[in-house]
Every structure is written in structure tokens, then in C-alpha cells.
Motif scaffolding. Sequence first.
Motif, PDB file in Angstrom:
ATOM      1  N   ASN A 195     -30.685   4.614 -24.806  1.00  0.00           N
ATOM      2  CA  ASN A 195     -29.503   4.799 -23.960  1.00  0.00           C
ATOM      3  C   ASN A 195     -29.779   5.745 -22.798  1.00  0.00           C
ATOM      4  O   ASN A 195     -29.290   5.534 -21.687  1.00  0.00           O
ATOM      5  CB  ASN A 195     -28.337   5.324 -24.799  1.00  0.00           C
ATOM      6  CG  ASN A 195     -27.704   4.226 -25.618  1.00  0.00           C
ATOM      7  OD1 ASN A 195     -27.858   3.042 -25.315  1.00  0.00           O
ATOM      8  ND2 ASN A 195     -27.012   4.587 -26.679  1.00  0.00           N
ATOM      9  N   TRP A 238     -32.283   3.966 -20.366  1.00  0.00           N
ATOM     10  CA  TRP A 238     -31.569   2.867 -19.748  1.00  0.00           C
ATOM     11  C   TRP A 238     -30.710   3.380 -18.586  1.00  0.00           C
ATOM     12  O   TRP A 238     -30.700   2.815 -17.507  1.00  0.00           O
ATOM     13  CB  TRP A 238     -30.723   2.172 -20.823  1.00  0.00           C
ATOM     14  CG  TRP A 238     -29.945   0.972 -20.395  1.00  0.00           C
ATOM     15  CD1 TRP A 238     -29.970   0.355 -19.169  1.00  0.00           C
ATOM     16  CD2 TRP A 238     -29.018   0.224 -21.200  1.00  0.00           C
ATOM     17  NE1 TRP A 238     -29.116  -0.723 -19.178  1.00  0.00           N
ATOM     18  CE2 TRP A 238     -28.528  -0.825 -20.401  1.00  0.00           C
ATOM     19  CE3 TRP A 238     -28.563   0.347 -22.507  1.00  0.00           C
ATOM     20  CZ2 TRP A 238     -27.591  -1.750 -20.882  1.00  0.00           C
ATOM     21  CZ3 TRP A 238     -27.638  -0.575 -22.986  1.00  0.00           C
ATOM     22  CH2 TRP A 238     -27.157  -1.606 -22.175  1.00  0.00           C
ATOM     23  N   TYR A 249     -34.586  -2.244 -26.939  1.00  0.00           N
ATOM     24  CA  TYR A 249     -33.566  -2.857 -26.065  1.00  0.00           C
ATOM     25  C   TYR A 249     -33.722  -4.378 -26.032  1.00  0.00           C
ATOM     26  O   TYR A 249     -32.745  -5.124 -26.161  1.00  0.00           O
ATOM     27  CB  TYR A 249     -33.693  -2.277 -24.658  1.00  0.00           C
ATOM     28  CG  TYR A 249     -32.781  -2.931 -23.645  1.00  0.00           C
ATOM     29  CD1 TYR A 249     -31.502  -2.432 -23.413  1.00  0.00           C
ATOM     30  CD2 TYR A 249     -33.195  -4.040 -22.917  1.00  0.00           C
ATOM     31  CE1 TYR A 249     -30.659  -3.032 -22.486  1.00  0.00           C
ATOM     32  CE2 TYR A 249     -32.356  -4.642 -22.000  1.00  0.00           C
ATOM     33  CZ  TYR A 249     -31.093  -4.132 -21.790  1.00  0.00           C
ATOM     34  OH  TYR A 249     -30.268  -4.740 -20.879  1.00  0.00           O
ATOM     35  N   ASN A 282     -20.815  -5.837 -20.037  1.00  0.00           N
ATOM     36  CA  ASN A 282     -21.632  -4.662 -19.731  1.00  0.00           C
ATOM     37  C   ASN A 282     -21.149  -3.923 -18.489  1.00  0.00           C
ATOM     38  O   ASN A 282     -21.742  -2.941 -18.091  1.00  0.00           O
ATOM     39  CB  ASN A 282     -23.094  -5.063 -19.546  1.00  0.00           C
ATOM     40  CG  ASN A 282     -23.870  -4.965 -20.841  1.00  0.00           C
ATOM     41  OD1 ASN A 282     -23.298  -4.871 -21.913  1.00  0.00           O
ATOM     42  ND2 ASN A 282     -25.183  -4.971 -20.741  1.00  0.00           N
ATOM     43  N   LYS A 311     -21.477   0.901 -21.011  1.00  0.00           N
ATOM     44  CA  LYS A 311     -22.898   0.993 -21.312  1.00  0.00           C
ATOM     45  C   LYS A 311     -23.581   1.993 -20.364  1.00  0.00           C
ATOM     46  O   LYS A 311     -23.033   2.313 -19.304  1.00  0.00           O
ATOM     47  CB  LYS A 311     -23.544  -0.389 -21.190  1.00  0.00           C
ATOM     48  CG  LYS A 311     -23.040  -1.412 -22.204  1.00  0.00           C
ATOM     49  CD  LYS A 311     -23.501  -1.068 -23.607  1.00  0.00           C
ATOM     50  CE  LYS A 311     -22.764  -1.876 -24.681  1.00  0.00           C
ATOM     51  NZ  LYS A 311     -22.926  -3.312 -24.571  1.00  0.00           N
ATOM     52  N   CYS A 342     -24.791  -1.074 -16.074  1.00  0.00           N
ATOM     53  CA  CYS A 342     -24.436  -2.491 -16.114  1.00  0.00           C
ATOM     54  C   CYS A 342     -25.677  -3.343 -15.862  1.00  0.00           C
ATOM     55  O   CYS A 342     -25.682  -4.541 -16.088  1.00  0.00           O
ATOM     56  CB  CYS A 342     -23.339  -2.814 -15.104  1.00  0.00           C
ATOM     57  SG  CYS A 342     -23.771  -2.475 -13.395  1.00  0.00           S
TER      58      CYS A 342
END
Lengths: 196, 196
Positions: free
Chosen positions: B18, B21, B62, B95, B99, B102
Motif C-alpha cells: 500500500n 503503491w 499486488y 479504484n 485505494k 487509482c
Amino acid sequence: MSKVAKFDREEVIQKATNLYWGKGYHGTSMRNLQTAIDLRPGSIYATFGSKDNLFKESIQYYANKTGEVLENCLAETSSPLEGLKLFIRKLVIENLEGKPSCMCMIVKSISELTDADNKELLDEAKLLLANVENKFAEIITEAIKLGEIASDKDAKELASYIQVQIIGLRTYARVNSNVETINKFVNEIFIGSPFH
Amino acid sequence: MSKVAKFDREEVIQKATNLYWGKGYHGTSMRNLQTAIDLRPGSIYATFGSKDNLFKESIQYYANKTGEVLENCLAETSSPLEGLKLFIRKLVIENLEGKPSCMCMIVKSISELTDADNKELLDEAKLLLANVENKFAEIITEAIKLGEIASDKDAKELASYIQVQIIGLRTYARVNSNVETINKFVNEIFIGSPFH
DNA sequence: TTTTTAATGGAACACTCGTTCATTATACAA
DNA sequence: TTGTATAATGAACGAGTGTTCCATTAAAAA
């Protein structure tokens, strides 16, 4: 009076742009820049103030240069639609090799930067991308007036569609830079989907 | 025997994923990670070896999770084409908020990383994206067999077309996350261009 | 030629980076 | 209960970060 700067400001920004474009904001250090543009920290900071501001000027320079390419494409033909097609072909195909990245520097920046850490630069990048989209919308409006595109189409919607296609293609090109594939997709932008 | 690790490995990777990302490889520091996953450097390095390897495991995680989402979508309907459409809708629309980004983490990585500085991680990201494209091609081949898509279409070409559209849309969503606009473009993927 | 002013070079700063490692804590086997 | 193996800790390391500072340099104006 005093001494005058001996380096060419635009040349320096151009070199900085190429570095930032290729390596990204975080991937480019001030030492990378110092080496690439052959200036010592004193000169860089006296001229540009900070890494952030140099990045800002670089991305603006990039956007200006891209805008000029678009203007040249439009000037080459009397047809707005053909000019736009030429521009996309130039961007997507001719940038496949030789440039710091086949991707758009503005899009790379929007992808990399975050509201939390670099809000100001991110907002600037978003603004520059919106400007391009507005220019696309103007061109398409003109093309509709000239009957090159059906009059029931929405210029703004088509402009954002073009953006999605260019972003998608230039990013995808980093993985698959097969010219025939890319070229096929470029051609299909205007003969497919929302245009017909 | 000895002490046994008290933290949940998958949970740690999930938190690392996370962070990476959202902030990207260069934008995420080991200190950021230490705080987010609540582990001291010793434990992280004993378990994952390096920042690079933790990133590698994160992007693989992921990709696996995304693969599971696709499998679930396919399982929901007996139609491969409808399953694929559902997946794209999920990815692009759901998304948009909540999140870390996106955008697709794999695409963000391909955009950020360079051959010069992070060849191994870049190659891994490219491989993972190619895997997704292959999976798309399989699904489309199945859809052609079932007569859901015309039999003169090339599955591999349509698969790469889908990639371009998803990449374009998810990136564009960072600038314009208007649900109606995005939704319209998602719908047009299959009714426009190379599909008809 | 002298004065003035700003550009330049580059050492150095405080901080952060990814990473290491000696130490401490813990759970199981004997 | 003790011994042993391994997990967890967190201070510390050297290198790299963005940036500052200022003595030096150079050129235009007086």
C-alpha cells in the motif's frame, strides 16, 4: 554595473528537463543536475531557487515545447483534424526512441507525485495537462465547424478521449514498442469508438 | 528450538504494498516502511533482505491480488467477455477512491523505474504486466470460441488494446475522476474501435 | 584605471538515506 | 530449570540528500 550570467538559461532548463523527464522528480538528484547542466550549486540556487522550482520551470518548458509541436502540426495542414492526427502520430511514434522517455513528462509527473508530499508540483502538472486538453477541445470544435467531425459530437468529450488514448499508448509503448502495433492503434483512434 | 516470528508476513507485505503503491519506489523510504509496518530495520532486513527485494515482493503481491480479482470476476459469470468487462469496471471505477492510488501499481512502477537505475525491478514489473496481457488474451480466445467476439479478431491484439485502455483510463482518472465520464469510456471500450 | 556589483566555485551543513550489527528477549528442548 | 537457537531491537554507519555560505572572479560603469 555587474557581471552577466555566462550560461544560456534556456539551454540549462532544457538539460534539466531532459534529466527530470527521464529519471523523474525523485529519481533526479541535485548532484545529477549539477553534472548534467555543468553548473555549481551556487549558480543553480541563485538562478532557480530550489529543486522544486527548477522542476516547475522544466515541466513548463516541456509543456511549451509540446505546445509548439502541436502548433506546427496544425500549421502544416489547413485541416484541424489532420493536424491533430499528425501531432498524435509525432508524439507517439517519433518519441519511441531517442528521447529521455517515450512517455509524456507531464503524465509521468502526475503518476509519481502525491498531494501529500508535492502538492504544488502535482497541481502544476495537472494544470498543464488540462491546458493540452482544452487545446484539443478547441481544435475539435473547429473540426466540427468545418464538417470534419459529425456535429452531434461533444468536443470536450472527444478531447478527453484523445487524452486517454495518448496516455495509454505512450505508457504502453514502454512495454511494447512494436511500431506496427502502436501505429495500428493510433490509426484506430479516429476510425473507432466515440468518433463513429 | 527457537523463538518464532510474531508478525504476519502477508500483513506486512500488504502494508508495504500500500505504501509503495501510493508513494512509488523512490518516494517511499525505509523509515516510511518501518513506521507503516511497525517493524524495526533488523526485522525487515532479516525477513526481506533489502528495499529492492521488499518492493519486488510487494509488486508481486499486488499482481497476485489483482489476478485473484480477475478470477473472481470470471467465476461470477459463465461468459468470459462479461467477466472481463466486470473486471475492468471494478478496476477503473471502484479504484477511483479509497485505494493508495487509482492507478495500477505495476504501471506506476514501469513509469517511474529506469533501465539505468533499477533494471531488475523494472523488468519484473514489465513481466507482471505481460502476464496480465497474456491472461486477457486467453480470456478473449475463449470468448471468440464461444462466439461472443467475431472469429476474425486477433486475441493478442485485442488484449493489448484492452491494456492500453485500462492504462489510459486509470491514469486519466488521476486528473478527471468524474464517474460518468470514466464509465462512458469503459462502456465504449467494447462497442467501439477494434471490436467492431 | 578604479569602483561596483553580481555571477561563480566549491567546501560544508544538517539531515535523511539504505543498511548493519551487537545486544536483548523469547520460546522451545532437554 | 537451564541451554540454545532465533527473532526483535535500535543505535549507529557511511554515503547521499537538498541547500547555504562566502571568498573569489569577472565584467560593466564611472
